[in-house]
Design an enzyme around this catalytic site. Structure first.
Site, PDB file in Angstrom:
ATOM      1  NE  ARG A  42      -3.771  -2.154   0.520  1.00  0.00           N
ATOM      2  CZ  ARG A  42      -5.530  -1.787   1.186  1.00  0.00           C
ATOM      3  NH1 ARG A  42      -5.697  -0.250   1.653  1.00  0.00           N
ATOM      4  NH2 ARG A  42      -6.141  -2.704   0.996  1.00  0.00           N
TER       5      ARG A  42
ATOM      6  NE  ARG B 123      -7.608   6.022   2.051  1.00  0.00           N
ATOM      7  CZ  ARG B 123      -8.296   5.262   2.751  1.00  0.00           C
ATOM      8  NH1 ARG B 123      -9.601   4.966   2.918  1.00  0.00           N
ATOM      9  NH2 ARG B 123      -7.891   3.775   3.223  1.00  0.00           N
TER      10      ARG B 123
ATOM     11  CG  ASP C 135      -8.805  -3.110  -4.261  1.00  0.00           C
ATOM     12  OD1 ASP C 135      -8.248  -2.701  -3.343  1.00  0.00           O
ATOM     13  OD2 ASP C 135      -9.264  -4.823  -3.626  1.00  0.00           O
TER      14      ASP C 135
ATOM     15  CE1 TYR D  61     -13.088  -7.285   1.827  1.00  0.00           C
ATOM     16  CE2 TYR D  61     -11.119  -9.297   1.305  1.00  0.00           C
ATOM     17  CZ  TYR D  61     -11.245  -8.077   1.766  1.00  0.00           C
ATOM     18  OH  TYR D  61     -10.434  -6.861   2.562  1.00  0.00           O
TER      19      TYR D  61
ATOM     20  NE  ARG E  38      -9.568   7.440  -3.244  1.00  0.00           N
ATOM     21  CZ  ARG E  38     -11.606   7.945  -3.459  1.00  0.00           C
ATOM     22  NH1 ARG E  38     -11.994   8.453  -4.488  1.00  0.00           N
ATOM     23  NH2 ARG E  38     -10.922   7.040  -2.367  1.00  0.00           N
TER      24      ARG E  38
HETATM   25  O1  CP3 Z   1       0.258   0.633  -3.527  1.00  0.00           O
HETATM   26  C1  CP3 Z   1       0.065  -0.741  -2.862  1.00  0.00           C
HETATM   27  O2  CP3 Z   1      -0.458  -1.496  -2.190  1.00  0.00           O
HETATM   28  C2  CP3 Z   1      -1.138  -0.728  -5.172  1.00  0.00           C
HETATM   29  C3  CP3 Z   1      -2.199  -0.827  -4.062  1.00  0.00           C
HETATM   30  C4  CP3 Z   1      -3.188  -1.842  -3.723  1.00  0.00           C
HETATM   31  C5  CP3 Z   1      -4.202  -1.375  -3.365  1.00  0.00           C
HETATM   32  N1  CP3 Z   1      -5.521  -2.263  -2.893  1.00  0.00           N
HETATM   33  C6  CP3 Z   1      -4.986   0.008  -3.640  1.00  0.00           C
HETATM   34  C7  CP3 Z   1      -6.567   0.214  -2.443  1.00  0.00           C
HETATM   35  C8  CP3 Z   1      -2.809  -3.377  -3.236  1.00  0.00           C
HETATM   36  C9  CP3 Z   1      -1.773  -4.477  -3.921  1.00  0.00           C
HETATM   37  C10 CP3 Z   1      -4.528  -3.136  -2.199  1.00  0.00           C
HETATM   38  C11 CP3 Z   1      -4.453  -4.987  -1.733  1.00  0.00           C
HETATM   39  C12 CP3 Z   1      -5.686  -4.780  -1.614  1.00  0.00           C
HETATM   40  N2  CP3 Z   1      -7.249  -4.636  -1.905  1.00  0.00           N
HETATM   41  C13 CP3 Z   1      -5.876  -6.228  -0.596  1.00  0.00           C
HETATM   42  C14 CP3 Z   1      -4.880  -7.041   0.233  1.00  0.00           C
HETATM   43  C15 CP3 Z   1      -3.779  -6.371   1.168  1.00  0.00           C
HETATM   44  C16 CP3 Z   1      -4.228  -5.937   2.317  1.00  0.00           C
HETATM   45  O3  CP3 Z   1      -4.149  -5.121   2.583  1.00  0.00           O
HETATM   46  O4  CP3 Z   1      -3.794  -6.722   2.884  1.00  0.00           O
HETATM   47  C17 CP3 Z   1      -6.955  -6.032   0.182  1.00  0.00           C
HETATM   48  C18 CP3 Z   1      -7.525  -6.922   1.102  1.00  0.00           C
HETATM   49  C19 CP3 Z   1      -7.937  -4.901  -0.382  1.00  0.00           C
HETATM   50  C20 CP3 Z   1      -9.361  -4.874  -0.385  1.00  0.00           C
HETATM   51  C21 CP3 Z   1      -9.527  -3.486  -0.200  1.00  0.00           C
HETATM   52  N3  CP3 Z   1      -9.685  -2.332  -1.182  1.00  0.00           N
HETATM   53  C22 CP3 Z   1      -9.743  -3.118   1.048  1.00  0.00           C
HETATM   54  C23 CP3 Z   1     -10.449  -3.983   2.015  1.00  0.00           C
HETATM   55  C24 CP3 Z   1     -10.274  -1.543   1.131  1.00  0.00           C
HETATM   56  C25 CP3 Z   1     -10.862  -0.992   2.027  1.00  0.00           C
HETATM   57  C26 CP3 Z   1      -9.396  -0.246   2.850  1.00  0.00           C
HETATM   58  C27 CP3 Z   1      -9.281   0.782   2.679  1.00  0.00           C
HETATM   59  O5  CP3 Z   1      -8.021   0.996   3.346  1.00  0.00           O
HETATM   60  O6  CP3 Z   1      -9.789   1.736   3.202  1.00  0.00           O
HETATM   61  C28 CP3 Z   1     -10.065  -1.019  -0.578  1.00  0.00           C
HETATM   62  C29 CP3 Z   1      -9.634   0.350  -0.905  1.00  0.00           C
HETATM   63  C30 CP3 Z   1      -8.137   0.270  -1.433  1.00  0.00           C
HETATM   64  N4  CP3 Z   1      -7.363  -0.015  -2.238  1.00  0.00           N
HETATM   65  C31 CP3 Z   1      -7.922   1.533  -1.168  1.00  0.00           C
HETATM   66  C32 CP3 Z   1      -6.271   1.288  -2.091  1.00  0.00           C
HETATM   67  C33 CP3 Z   1      -5.017   2.470  -2.062  1.00  0.00           C
HETATM   68  C34 CP3 Z   1      -8.870   2.252  -0.423  1.00  0.00           C
HETATM   69  C35 CP3 Z   1      -7.643   4.329  -0.734  1.00  0.00           C
HETATM   70  C36 CP3 Z   1      -8.862   4.712  -1.399  1.00  0.00           C
HETATM   71  O7  CP3 Z   1      -9.995   4.415  -1.088  1.00  0.00           O
HETATM   72  O8  CP3 Z   1      -8.907   5.293  -2.594  1.00  0.00           O
END
Ligand code: CP3
Length: 358
Positions: free
Chosen positions: A38, A42, A87, A163, A51
């Site tokens: 990640r 944000r 994602d 999920y 965003r």
């Molecule tokens: O920089 C990076 O790592 C690349 C981008 C990336 C995202 N999601 C973008 C994202 C990666 C590698 C993921 C993987 C991901 N997504 C996982 C596995 C990694 C982990 O953290 O365990 C999981 C479980 C998800 C599912 C997911 N996506 C959730 C549960 C959420 C909401 C939680 C939150 O942080 O708000 C997301 C949203 C998400 N995916 C964001 C980002 C940058 C949140 C930011 C936004 O809304 O702009």
């Protein structure tokens, strides 16, 4: 087209290959490579600017934007690898489950899968047409990144299934486990389907140019070793071994996995992710010397004062003891309000420490 002209051609690992790729192969490096799960997101002001105008999915759907966001932390932090901005839940869209990132709620999947009928209704997924925007982002990035390797990724079948069954994030994974224990036929049918879709998606990313791939089994630590072995391992193994057959290093990541590490290794991966709940040297001993490790700073440490951060970064590097095959990372993703300066400071600490000691 000759092999060398195809996008996924991997030159043999040479002396001047990137430290990240060398570490994936457990070869010695001048400095320990470092990147962060990640690392785009944000906590970065540049990301928040984008965003304001676009939703998370809109960024993913526009390859130029996804590529730009991928590059932000590479420029700002000097990390040794880039991770594609996408994602793990994107494949849920062509599967027909419906995906939305609702404000403040995290992901919402509108048509969760509960019965064999639901599994049968899942649509076939062709990554080239259904997730082509991800592959286009990879192609753009390979042109822009030059010497910094690009990591592609997907979710592991268990974490994606959780999920798809729960309809969103979960604490107890009760619906998921209820399907496993009460209707194993439906569980196995869903996992079979997901392992095919995720394998095709990951292999397509490698063909588009991803030089390493990470399989995120973020929530697998909710399971006992016995349940992991019966309900998860065969499906993760399919995805991991298909990626490995393409000739790129594979990273296998999960959290809360101390009791599962030996089984995760059996499922596959050149590199196994460790979270902060296990000291790095203990985790590496559990795994054995024939695999590389990635980790394992607690993401919350990035909120501490710099001397505390430094002590903990050095502790991890001392535990790695200069042994080839350590990639520095957090034990899980960067948290939302993390100070960017502290993240940058960790990159410098890792490079400085390992160039003196390693
Ligand atoms: O920089 C990076 O790592 C690349 C981008 C990336 C995202 N999601 C973008 C994202 C990666 C590698 C993921 C993987 C991901 N997504 C996982 C596995 C990694 C982990 O953290 O365990 C999981 C479980 C998800 C599912 C997911 N996506 C959730 C549960 C959420 C909401 C939680 C939150 O942080 O708000 C997301 C949203 C998400 N995916 C964001 C980002 C940058 C949140 C930011 C936004 O809304 O702009």
């Amino acid at each position: 087209m000759t092999l060398a002209q195809s996008a996924n051609y991997q030159s043999p690992i040479t002396d001047n290959a990137s430290s990240f790729l060398r570490a994936c192969h457990r070869q010695p490096t001048d400095t320990t490579p470092v990147w962060f799960m990640r690392q785009a997101g944000r906590y970065m002001p540049e990301y928040r600017v984008i965003r304001e105008k676009y939703s998370l999915l809109e960024i993913c759907y526009q390859p130029e934007l996804a590529a730009e966001v991928t590059l932000q932390p590479v420029r700002a932090l000097g990390v040794d690898a880039a991770i594609l901005f996408a994602d793990i839940l994107l494949p849920a869209i062509p599967l027909g489950v419906g995906l939305e990132f609702a404000k403040g709620e995290g992901p919402v999947l509108h048509h969760p899968v509960h019965t064999m009928d639901d599994v049968k209704k899942l649509r076939p997924v062709n990554p080239e047409t259904d997730l082509g925007y991800v592959l286009d982002a990879i192609r753009i990035l390979r042109g822009e990144l030059k010497d910094v390797p690009l990591i592609g990724f997907c979710g592991a079948p268990f974490t994606v299934a959780s999920y798809i069954i729960e309809g969103g994030s979960s604490r107890e994974f009760l619906k998921t486990k209820t399907m496993m224990y009460s209707d194993p036929q439906t569980w196995h049918a869903l996992m079979e389907k997901l392992s095919v879709v995720l394998t095709d998606y990951l292999v397509a990313q490698i063909h588009a140019g991803a030089q390493t791939v990470q399989v995120f089994d973020s929530w697998v630590g909710a399971l006992s070793p016995q349940d992991y072995e019966t309900f998860v391992l065969p499906y993760s193994q399919k995805v991991l071994s298909a990626a490995k057959a393409e000739g790129v290093p594979v990273i296998h990541f999960g959290t809360n996995t101390t009791t599962l590490l030996h089984l995760m290794k059996r499922a596959g991966g050149d590199v196994i992710g460790l979270d902060w709940r296990v000291p790095l040297d203990d985790g590496w001993s559990l795994l054995g010397d024939d695999v590389a490790v990635q980790g394992n700073l607690d993401p919350a440490v990035l909120f501490a004062p710099l001397p505390e951060i430094k002590a903990r970064v050095h502790d991890i590097l001392r535990r790695a003891n200069g042994k080839p095959g350590h990639i520095f990372n957090l034990g899980h993703g960067i948290l939302q309000h993390t100070p960017v300066d502290n993240v940058k400071a960790v990159v410098d600490m890792v490079h400085e420490f390992s160039s003196v000691v390693g």
